[in-house]
Design a protein around this motif. Structure first.
Motif, PDB file in Angstrom:
ATOM      1  N   ILE A 260      28.529  11.287  -6.394  1.00  0.00           N
ATOM      2  CA  ILE A 260      29.783  11.303  -5.627  1.00  0.00           C
ATOM      3  C   ILE A 260      29.567  11.844  -4.214  1.00  0.00           C
ATOM      4  CG2 ILE A 260      32.117  12.273  -5.556  1.00  0.00           C
ATOM      5  CD1 ILE A 260      32.130  12.293  -8.578  1.00  0.00           C
ATOM      6  N   ASP A 261      28.695  12.829  -4.071  1.00  0.00           N
ATOM      7  CA  ASP A 261      28.478  13.465  -2.770  1.00  0.00           C
ATOM      8  C   ASP A 261      27.446  12.742  -1.903  1.00  0.00           C
ATOM      9  OD1 ASP A 261      30.264  15.414  -3.541  1.00  0.00           O
ATOM     10  OD2 ASP A 261      28.696  16.727  -4.365  1.00  0.00           O
ATOM     11  N   GLN A 262      26.969  11.580  -2.339  1.00  0.00           N
ATOM     12  CA  GLN A 262      25.931  10.874  -1.587  1.00  0.00           C
ATOM     13  C   GLN A 262      26.557   9.890  -0.592  1.00  0.00           C
ATOM     14  OE1 GLN A 262      22.893  12.131  -2.171  1.00  0.00           O
ATOM     15  NE2 GLN A 262      24.012  13.423  -3.631  1.00  0.00           N
ATOM     16  N   ASN A 263      25.699   9.366   0.293  1.00  0.00           N
ATOM     17  CA  ASN A 263      26.178   8.446   1.323  1.00  0.00           C
ATOM     18  C   ASN A 263      26.403   7.040   0.743  1.00  0.00           C
ATOM     19  OD1 ASN A 263      23.593   7.315   1.076  1.00  0.00           O
ATOM     20  ND2 ASN A 263      22.793   8.579   2.749  1.00  0.00           N
ATOM     21  N   GLN A 264      26.888   6.145   1.615  1.00  0.00           N
ATOM     22  CA  GLN A 264      27.260   4.809   1.159  1.00  0.00           C
ATOM     23  C   GLN A 264      26.045   4.004   0.699  1.00  0.00           C
ATOM     24  OE1 GLN A 264      30.342   3.932   0.760  1.00  0.00           O
ATOM     25  NE2 GLN A 264      29.928   1.849   0.040  1.00  0.00           N
ATOM     26  N   LYS A 265      24.936   4.143   1.398  1.00  0.00           N
ATOM     27  CA  LYS A 265      23.721   3.406   1.018  1.00  0.00           C
ATOM     28  C   LYS A 265      23.270   3.792  -0.385  1.00  0.00           C
ATOM     29  CE  LYS A 265      19.796   4.523   2.940  1.00  0.00           C
ATOM     30  NZ  LYS A 265      18.646   4.632   3.889  1.00  0.00           N
ATOM     31  N   TYR A 266      23.335   5.067  -0.687  1.00  0.00           N
ATOM     32  CA  TYR A 266      22.955   5.550  -2.016  1.00  0.00           C
ATOM     33  C   TYR A 266      23.898   4.982  -3.079  1.00  0.00           C
ATOM     34  CZ  TYR A 266      21.886   8.785  -5.839  1.00  0.00           C
ATOM     35  OH  TYR A 266      21.533   9.319  -7.042  1.00  0.00           O
ATOM     36  N   LYS A 267      25.207   4.975  -2.783  1.00  0.00           N
ATOM     37  CA  LYS A 267      26.186   4.506  -3.767  1.00  0.00           C
ATOM     38  C   LYS A 267      26.022   3.023  -4.066  1.00  0.00           C
ATOM     39  CE  LYS A 267      29.677   8.029  -2.756  1.00  0.00           C
ATOM     40  NZ  LYS A 267      31.042   8.314  -2.251  1.00  0.00           N
ATOM     41  N   GLN A 268      25.649   2.237  -3.048  1.00  0.00           N
ATOM     42  CA  GLN A 268      25.422   0.815  -3.283  1.00  0.00           C
ATOM     43  C   GLN A 268      24.226   0.592  -4.213  1.00  0.00           C
ATOM     44  OE1 GLN A 268      25.044  -0.802   0.659  1.00  0.00           O
ATOM     45  NE2 GLN A 268      27.257  -0.952   0.987  1.00  0.00           N
ATOM     46  N   ALA A 269      23.134   1.315  -3.932  1.00  0.00           N
ATOM     47  CA  ALA A 269      21.959   1.220  -4.803  1.00  0.00           C
ATOM     48  C   ALA A 269      22.262   1.757  -6.197  1.00  0.00           C
ATOM     49  CB  ALA A 269      20.782   1.983  -4.177  1.00  0.00           C
ATOM     50  N   PHE A 270      23.076   2.805  -6.231  1.00  0.00           N
ATOM     51  CA  PHE A 270      23.471   3.398  -7.511  1.00  0.00           C
ATOM     52  C   PHE A 270      24.250   2.386  -8.349  1.00  0.00           C
ATOM     53  CE2 PHE A 270      27.011   5.359  -9.798  1.00  0.00           C
ATOM     54  CZ  PHE A 270      26.354   6.220 -10.661  1.00  0.00           C
ATOM     55  N   LEU A 271      25.155   1.630  -7.714  1.00  0.00           N
ATOM     56  CA  LEU A 271      25.958   0.637  -8.426  1.00  0.00           C
ATOM     57  C   LEU A 271      25.078  -0.481  -8.974  1.00  0.00           C
ATOM     58  CD1 LEU A 271      28.774  -0.329  -9.239  1.00  0.00           C
ATOM     59  CD2 LEU A 271      28.937  -1.486  -7.026  1.00  0.00           C
ATOM     60  N   ILE A 272      24.119  -0.930  -8.175  1.00  0.00           N
ATOM     61  CA  ILE A 272      23.217  -1.996  -8.631  1.00  0.00           C
ATOM     62  C   ILE A 272      22.370  -1.529  -9.809  1.00  0.00           C
ATOM     63  CG2 ILE A 272      21.260  -3.445  -7.962  1.00  0.00           C
ATOM     64  CD1 ILE A 272      22.397  -3.456  -5.116  1.00  0.00           C
ATOM     65  N   PHE A 273      21.846  -0.316  -9.707  1.00  0.00           N
ATOM     66  CA  PHE A 273      21.010   0.237 -10.782  1.00  0.00           C
ATOM     67  C   PHE A 273      21.818   0.411 -12.068  1.00  0.00           C
ATOM     68  CE2 PHE A 273      18.089   4.004 -12.059  1.00  0.00           C
ATOM     69  CZ  PHE A 273      17.451   3.183 -12.981  1.00  0.00           C
ATOM     70  N   THR A 274      23.047   0.885 -11.934  1.00  0.00           N
ATOM     71  CA  THR A 274      23.897   1.094 -13.112  1.00  0.00           C
ATOM     72  C   THR A 274      24.210  -0.224 -13.813  1.00  0.00           C
ATOM     73  OG1 THR A 274      24.902   3.017 -12.028  1.00  0.00           O
ATOM     74  CG2 THR A 274      26.055   2.102 -13.922  1.00  0.00           C
ATOM     75  N   SER A 275      24.517  -1.262 -13.024  1.00  0.00           N
ATOM     76  CA  SER A 275      24.805  -2.568 -13.617  1.00  0.00           C
ATOM     77  C   SER A 275      23.562  -3.157 -14.288  1.00  0.00           C
ATOM     78  CB  SER A 275      25.325  -3.524 -12.545  1.00  0.00           C
ATOM     79  OG  SER A 275      24.367  -3.724 -11.522  1.00  0.00           O
ATOM     80  N   ARG A 276      22.383  -2.785 -13.772  1.00  0.00           N
ATOM     81  CA  ARG A 276      21.140  -3.290 -14.353  1.00  0.00           C
ATOM     82  C   ARG A 276      20.869  -2.669 -15.727  1.00  0.00           C
ATOM     83  NH1 ARG A 276      17.810  -6.293 -15.835  1.00  0.00           N
ATOM     84  NH2 ARG A 276      15.767  -6.784 -14.965  1.00  0.00           N
ATOM     85  N   THR A 277      21.385  -1.495 -15.965  1.00  0.00           N
ATOM     86  CA  THR A 277      21.108  -0.782 -17.217  1.00  0.00           C
ATOM     87  C   THR A 277      22.208  -0.947 -18.262  1.00  0.00           C
ATOM     88  OG1 THR A 277      22.117   1.247 -16.322  1.00  0.00           O
ATOM     89  CG2 THR A 277      19.743   0.959 -16.011  1.00  0.00           C
ATOM     90  N   ILE A 278      23.181  -1.827 -17.999  1.00  0.00           N
ATOM     91  CA  ILE A 278      24.255  -2.038 -18.980  1.00  0.00           C
ATOM     92  C   ILE A 278      23.695  -2.580 -20.285  1.00  0.00           C
ATOM     93  CG2 ILE A 278      26.296  -3.425 -19.494  1.00  0.00           C
ATOM     94  CD1 ILE A 278      27.092  -3.175 -16.594  1.00  0.00           C
ATOM     95  N   LYS A 279      22.767  -3.540 -20.178  1.00  0.00           N
ATOM     96  CA  LYS A 279      22.132  -4.089 -21.374  1.00  0.00           C
ATOM     97  C   LYS A 279      20.972  -3.190 -21.774  1.00  0.00           C
ATOM     98  CE  LYS A 279      19.899  -8.213 -23.252  1.00  0.00           C
ATOM     99  NZ  LYS A 279      19.389  -9.592 -22.954  1.00  0.00           N
ATOM    100  N   PRO A 280      21.010  -2.577 -22.948  1.00  0.00           N
ATOM    101  CA  PRO A 280      19.942  -1.642 -23.345  1.00  0.00           C
ATOM    102  C   PRO A 280      18.659  -2.367 -23.713  1.00  0.00           C
ATOM    103  CG  PRO A 280      21.475  -1.926 -25.146  1.00  0.00           C
ATOM    104  CD  PRO A 280      22.055  -2.693 -23.982  1.00  0.00           C
ATOM    105  N   ILE A 281      17.605  -1.601 -23.838  1.00  0.00           N
ATOM    106  CA  ILE A 281      16.313  -2.141 -24.274  1.00  0.00           C
ATOM    107  C   ILE A 281      16.341  -2.244 -25.792  1.00  0.00           C
ATOM    108  CG2 ILE A 281      13.826  -1.718 -24.348  1.00  0.00           C
ATOM    109  CD1 ILE A 281      14.104  -0.268 -21.691  1.00  0.00           C
ATOM    110  N   HIS A 282      16.576  -3.449 -26.273  1.00  0.00           N
ATOM    111  CA  HIS A 282      16.697  -3.704 -27.706  1.00  0.00           C
ATOM    112  C   HIS A 282      15.605  -4.684 -28.100  1.00  0.00           C
ATOM    113  CE1 HIS A 282      19.824  -4.027 -31.190  1.00  0.00           C
ATOM    114  NE2 HIS A 282      18.663  -3.539 -31.569  1.00  0.00           N
ATOM    115  N   LEU A 283      14.515  -4.177 -28.662  1.00  0.00           N
ATOM    116  CA  LEU A 283      13.383  -5.018 -29.022  1.00  0.00           C
ATOM    117  C   LEU A 283      13.785  -6.023 -30.096  1.00  0.00           C
ATOM    118  CD1 LEU A 283      10.633  -2.240 -29.192  1.00  0.00           C
ATOM    119  CD2 LEU A 283      10.871  -3.984 -27.427  1.00  0.00           C
TER     120      LEU A 283
END
Length: 313
Positions: A260-283
């Motif tokens: 929450i306390d980070q800048n806009q560039k961090y939040k954009q990367a944070f959003l992309i990373f979070t969406s990437r981890t929605i699907k778990p690693i399910h072998l």
């Protein structure tokens, strides 16, 4: 006849595992290269300790596997050696092209040859089962280390936080690559193991109901072999569930950081990373079965259904 046929089916499964190991050797080398790159990024003493503990666990698993198998082989040898000349049989369904039932020396020599072959098969089976589980556990350990890296996000200066987030993204992409490689490496071996184990569990349980109480050696052999088959499918399913559980925690670790306390560039990367981890690693096993405890229960349910069918026929 059933107890010898299940031994033969296990030998065929080991042959499939050996061929699969040879066919996927390039994928295994690629997996090890990716893991080596992940290992090179480990500098913290606690992380090094976790990786060493994982390797130590792999060594322990080998002996945990080996104990029941060796006991089963010993019981099988006793069962064949102490059988009467009228009821003599081989440890496996294959035989020899000469008269052996009434000739003690030939029969003993044949038992030695078959015992040696079965022992080699057991050693390879234990090694094949253990190495796959170790690979899964190594993947789980790197996911756990990623958890600890994500926990410190937001505690550094803004630019360092952003660089650390990008670094964690790259680590996660390498972990996803390991997941895909692991599925291609273990797919055929696990699929063959699950299919054979389901049938063997059914036939072993059926034969247990047909054995009289005075056949102690035969009863002990079937029980031990039943436990071996249970172990072969339970252990990879268990560690597959562990990897799934740890991967599901990744997005919560990210969200729990101080974003929450980070800048806009961090939040954009944070959003992309979070969406990437929605699907778990399910072998998965050939994209047909998930490698988790639910699959283990399904195999047991299928084995019981076949057992009930045999009992009612």
């Amino acid at each position: 006849m059933v107890d010898r046929s299940v031994i033969t089916s296990s030998i065929i499964t080991n042959v499939v595992k050996a061929l699969n190991l040879y066919a996927t050797r390039s994928g295994l080398n690629e997996f090890l290269m990716v893991i080596k790159g992940l290992d090179a990024e480990i500098h913290d003493e606690s992380h090094i300790f976790k990786m060493n503990a994982t390797i130590k666990l792999g060594h322990q698993l080998y002996f945990w596997y080996l104990g029941p198998y060796v006991s089963t082989c010993v019981l099988l040898v006793f069962q064949t050696i102490f059988s009467s000349p009228v009821n003599r049989m081989w440890q496996s369904t294959y035989s020899f092209p000469f008269e052996w039932a009434q000739q003690h020396q030939i029969y003993t020599s044949g038992l030695f040859i078959q015992g040696f072959a079965n022992t080699c098969s057991v050693i390879f089976a234990v090694a094949a089962d253990t190495y796959g589980v170790i690979l899964i556990q190594i993947l789980s350990t790197h996911i756990k280390i990623l958890h600890e890296r994500l926990e410190i996000l937001g505690t550094l200066r803004h630019e360092k936080n952003f660089n650390k987030l990008i670094y964690c993204c790259k680590i996660y992409e390498n972990i996803l690559s390991c997941e895909q490689l692991l599925e291609s490496i273990l797919g055929l071996a696990l699929f063959a193991q699950f299919c054979v184990s389901g049938v063997v569990l059914c036939t072993s349980a059926y034969q247990l109901t047909m054995i009289s109480s005075d056949e102690i050696s035969k009863l002990s052999f079937i029980v031990m072999y039943f436990m071996c088959m249970m172990t072969e499918i339970f252990v990879p399913c268990f560690f597959g569930s562990v990897a799934l559980e740890k991967s599901q925690q990744i997005r919560w670790k990210i969200y729990s950081s101080n974003w929450i306390d980070q800048n806009q560039k961090y939040k954009q990367a944070f959003l992309i990373f979070t969406s990437r981890t929605i699907k778990p690693i399910h072998l998965t096993v050939y994209k047909v079965l998930y490698l988790d405890l639910t699959t283990f229960l399904r195999i047991l349910k299928t084995a019981y259904s076949l057992f009930a069918l045999l009992k009612n026929v």
